[in-house]
Design a protein around this motif. Sequence first.
Motif, PDB file in Angstrom:
ATOM      1  N   ALA A 114       0.836  -1.193   0.000  1.00  0.00           N
ATOM      2  CA  ALA A 114       0.000   0.000   0.000  1.00  0.00           C
ATOM      3  C   ALA A 114       0.880   1.256   0.000  1.00  0.00           C
ATOM      4  CB  ALA A 114      -0.927  -0.006   1.195  1.00  0.00           C
ATOM      5  N   GLY A 115       1.971   1.216   0.745  1.00  0.00           N
ATOM      6  CA  GLY A 115       2.849   2.375   0.813  1.00  0.00           C
ATOM      7  C   GLY A 115       3.479   2.707  -0.529  1.00  0.00           C
ATOM      8  N   ALA A 116       3.825   1.676  -1.293  1.00  0.00           N
ATOM      9  CA  ALA A 116       4.458   1.888  -2.596  1.00  0.00           C
ATOM     10  C   ALA A 116       3.513   2.577  -3.580  1.00  0.00           C
ATOM     11  CB  ALA A 116       4.918   0.550  -3.164  1.00  0.00           C
ATOM     12  N   PHE A 117       2.215   2.377  -3.413  1.00  0.00           N
ATOM     13  CA  PHE A 117       1.245   2.951  -4.333  1.00  0.00           C
ATOM     14  C   PHE A 117       0.614   4.238  -3.811  1.00  0.00           C
ATOM     15  CE2 PHE A 117       1.253  -1.494  -5.743  1.00  0.00           C
ATOM     16  CZ  PHE A 117       1.483  -1.289  -7.093  1.00  0.00           C
ATOM     17  N   ALA A 118       0.988   4.670  -2.629  1.00  0.00           N
ATOM     18  CA  ALA A 118       0.359   5.845  -2.005  1.00  0.00           C
ATOM     19  C   ALA A 118       0.484   7.092  -2.882  1.00  0.00           C
ATOM     20  CB  ALA A 118       0.942   6.097  -0.627  1.00  0.00           C
ATOM     21  N   SER A 119       1.647   7.344  -3.433  1.00  0.00           N
ATOM     22  CA  SER A 119       1.814   8.552  -4.253  1.00  0.00           C
ATOM     23  C   SER A 119       1.027   8.426  -5.563  1.00  0.00           C
ATOM     24  CB  SER A 119       3.287   8.820  -4.540  1.00  0.00           C
ATOM     25  OG  SER A 119       3.845   7.786  -5.313  1.00  0.00           O
ATOM     26  N   TYR A 120       0.972   7.219  -6.107  1.00  0.00           N
ATOM     27  CA  TYR A 120       0.194   7.005  -7.327  1.00  0.00           C
ATOM     28  C   TYR A 120      -1.285   7.251  -7.058  1.00  0.00           C
ATOM     29  CZ  TYR A 120      -2.086   4.737 -11.241  1.00  0.00           C
ATOM     30  OH  TYR A 120      -2.885   4.480 -12.324  1.00  0.00           O
ATOM     31  N   VAL A 121      -1.795   6.668  -5.987  1.00  0.00           N
ATOM     32  CA  VAL A 121      -3.209   6.836  -5.636  1.00  0.00           C
ATOM     33  C   VAL A 121      -3.520   8.314  -5.404  1.00  0.00           C
ATOM     34  CG1 VAL A 121      -4.949   6.345  -3.867  1.00  0.00           C
ATOM     35  CG2 VAL A 121      -3.491   4.505  -4.737  1.00  0.00           C
ATOM     36  N   GLU A 122      -2.665   8.986  -4.679  1.00  0.00           N
ATOM     37  CA  GLU A 122      -2.885  10.411  -4.407  1.00  0.00           C
ATOM     38  C   GLU A 122      -2.845  11.219  -5.702  1.00  0.00           C
ATOM     39  OE1 GLU A 122      -4.197  13.452  -2.399  1.00  0.00           O
ATOM     40  OE2 GLU A 122      -3.964  11.467  -1.531  1.00  0.00           O
ATOM     41  N   GLY A 123      -1.970  10.858  -6.598  1.00  0.00           N
ATOM     42  CA  GLY A 123      -1.883  11.543  -7.884  1.00  0.00           C
ATOM     43  C   GLY A 123      -3.114  11.347  -8.749  1.00  0.00           C
ATOM     44  N   ARG A 124      -3.752  10.226  -8.639  1.00  0.00           N
ATOM     45  CA  ARG A 124      -4.948   9.946  -9.432  1.00  0.00           C
ATOM     46  C   ARG A 124      -6.223  10.473  -8.755  1.00  0.00           C
ATOM     47  NH1 ARG A 124      -1.063   8.876 -11.831  1.00  0.00           N
ATOM     48  NH2 ARG A 124      -1.635  10.830 -12.705  1.00  0.00           N
ATOM     49  N   ARG A 125      -6.147  10.744  -7.468  1.00  0.00           N
ATOM     50  CA  ARG A 125      -7.333  11.173  -6.722  1.00  0.00           C
ATOM     51  C   ARG A 125      -7.988  12.399  -7.366  1.00  0.00           C
ATOM     52  NH1 ARG A 125      -8.721   9.459  -2.081  1.00  0.00           N
ATOM     53  NH2 ARG A 125      -6.608   8.881  -1.490  1.00  0.00           N
ATOM     54  N   TYR A 126      -7.178  13.386  -7.750  1.00  0.00           N
ATOM     55  CA  TYR A 126      -7.717  14.587  -8.378  1.00  0.00           C
ATOM     56  C   TYR A 126      -8.468  14.233  -9.658  1.00  0.00           C
ATOM     57  CZ  TYR A 126      -7.973  18.891 -11.043  1.00  0.00           C
ATOM     58  OH  TYR A 126      -8.426  19.934 -11.809  1.00  0.00           O
ATOM     59  N   GLU A 127      -7.863  13.392 -10.491  1.00  0.00           N
ATOM     60  CA  GLU A 127      -8.497  13.000 -11.749  1.00  0.00           C
ATOM     61  C   GLU A 127      -9.816  12.289 -11.503  1.00  0.00           C
ATOM     62  OE1 GLU A 127      -5.795  10.770 -14.227  1.00  0.00           O
ATOM     63  OE2 GLU A 127      -4.121  11.975 -13.530  1.00  0.00           O
ATOM     64  N   VAL A 128      -9.833  11.360 -10.581  1.00  0.00           N
ATOM     65  CA  VAL A 128     -11.050  10.598 -10.288  1.00  0.00           C
ATOM     66  C   VAL A 128     -12.122  11.514  -9.699  1.00  0.00           C
ATOM     67  CG1 VAL A 128     -12.032   8.758  -8.859  1.00  0.00           C
ATOM     68  CG2 VAL A 128      -9.865   8.399 -10.056  1.00  0.00           C
ATOM     69  N   ASP A 129     -11.728  12.361  -8.756  1.00  0.00           N
ATOM     70  CA  ASP A 129     -12.690  13.293  -8.157  1.00  0.00           C
ATOM     71  C   ASP A 129     -13.294  14.216  -9.213  1.00  0.00           C
ATOM     72  OD1 ASP A 129     -12.262  12.187  -5.668  1.00  0.00           O
ATOM     73  OD2 ASP A 129     -10.987  13.827  -4.951  1.00  0.00           O
ATOM     74  N   ARG A 130     -12.466  14.659 -10.137  1.00  0.00           N
ATOM     75  CA  ARG A 130     -12.960  15.535 -11.213  1.00  0.00           C
ATOM     76  C   ARG A 130     -13.967  14.807 -12.100  1.00  0.00           C
ATOM     77  NH1 ARG A 130      -8.793  17.757 -15.384  1.00  0.00           N
ATOM     78  NH2 ARG A 130     -10.244  17.638 -17.069  1.00  0.00           N
ATOM     79  N   GLN A 131     -13.677  13.573 -12.446  1.00  0.00           N
ATOM     80  CA  GLN A 131     -14.599  12.801 -13.272  1.00  0.00           C
ATOM     81  C   GLN A 131     -15.908  12.525 -12.535  1.00  0.00           C
ATOM     82  OE1 GLN A 131     -14.302  12.119 -16.513  1.00  0.00           O
ATOM     83  NE2 GLN A 131     -12.409  13.277 -16.438  1.00  0.00           N
ATOM     84  N   VAL A 132     -15.817  12.237 -11.244  1.00  0.00           N
ATOM     85  CA  VAL A 132     -17.029  12.022 -10.434  1.00  0.00           C
ATOM     86  C   VAL A 132     -17.859  13.306 -10.410  1.00  0.00           C
ATOM     87  CG1 VAL A 132     -17.871  11.613  -8.083  1.00  0.00           C
ATOM     88  CG2 VAL A 132     -16.105  10.139  -9.058  1.00  0.00           C
ATOM     89  N   ASP A 133     -17.213  14.447 -10.268  1.00  0.00           N
ATOM     90  CA  ASP A 133     -17.932  15.728 -10.300  1.00  0.00           C
ATOM     91  C   ASP A 133     -18.642  15.927 -11.625  1.00  0.00           C
ATOM     92  OD1 ASP A 133     -17.141  16.329  -7.721  1.00  0.00           O
ATOM     93  OD2 ASP A 133     -15.496  17.660  -8.361  1.00  0.00           O
ATOM     94  N   TYR A 134     -17.985  15.580 -12.745  1.00  0.00           N
ATOM     95  CA  TYR A 134     -18.615  15.699 -14.060  1.00  0.00           C
ATOM     96  C   TYR A 134     -19.847  14.801 -14.160  1.00  0.00           C
ATOM     97  CZ  TYR A 134     -14.621  18.259 -16.029  1.00  0.00           C
ATOM     98  OH  TYR A 134     -13.656  19.184 -16.303  1.00  0.00           O
TER      99      TYR A 134
END
Length: 63
Positions: A1-21
Amino acid sequence: AGAFASYVEGRRYEVDRQVDYVRAQLRILRDRDALLRASRDDEYRASIFGPYGIPATERGSLV
């Protein structure tokens, strides 16, 4: 989980934006006044539909 933390955080904005759309699109489909506003207000339409609401001439060409 720690190895992917920065990746997940980096994608969070993209996913949140798509959910908002998606939420905005669902709202506009249920709200006739919002749909009519989007038909005449470019800024509002862009906020609702995101890159899908931008006129084709401004998106560029795939060719």
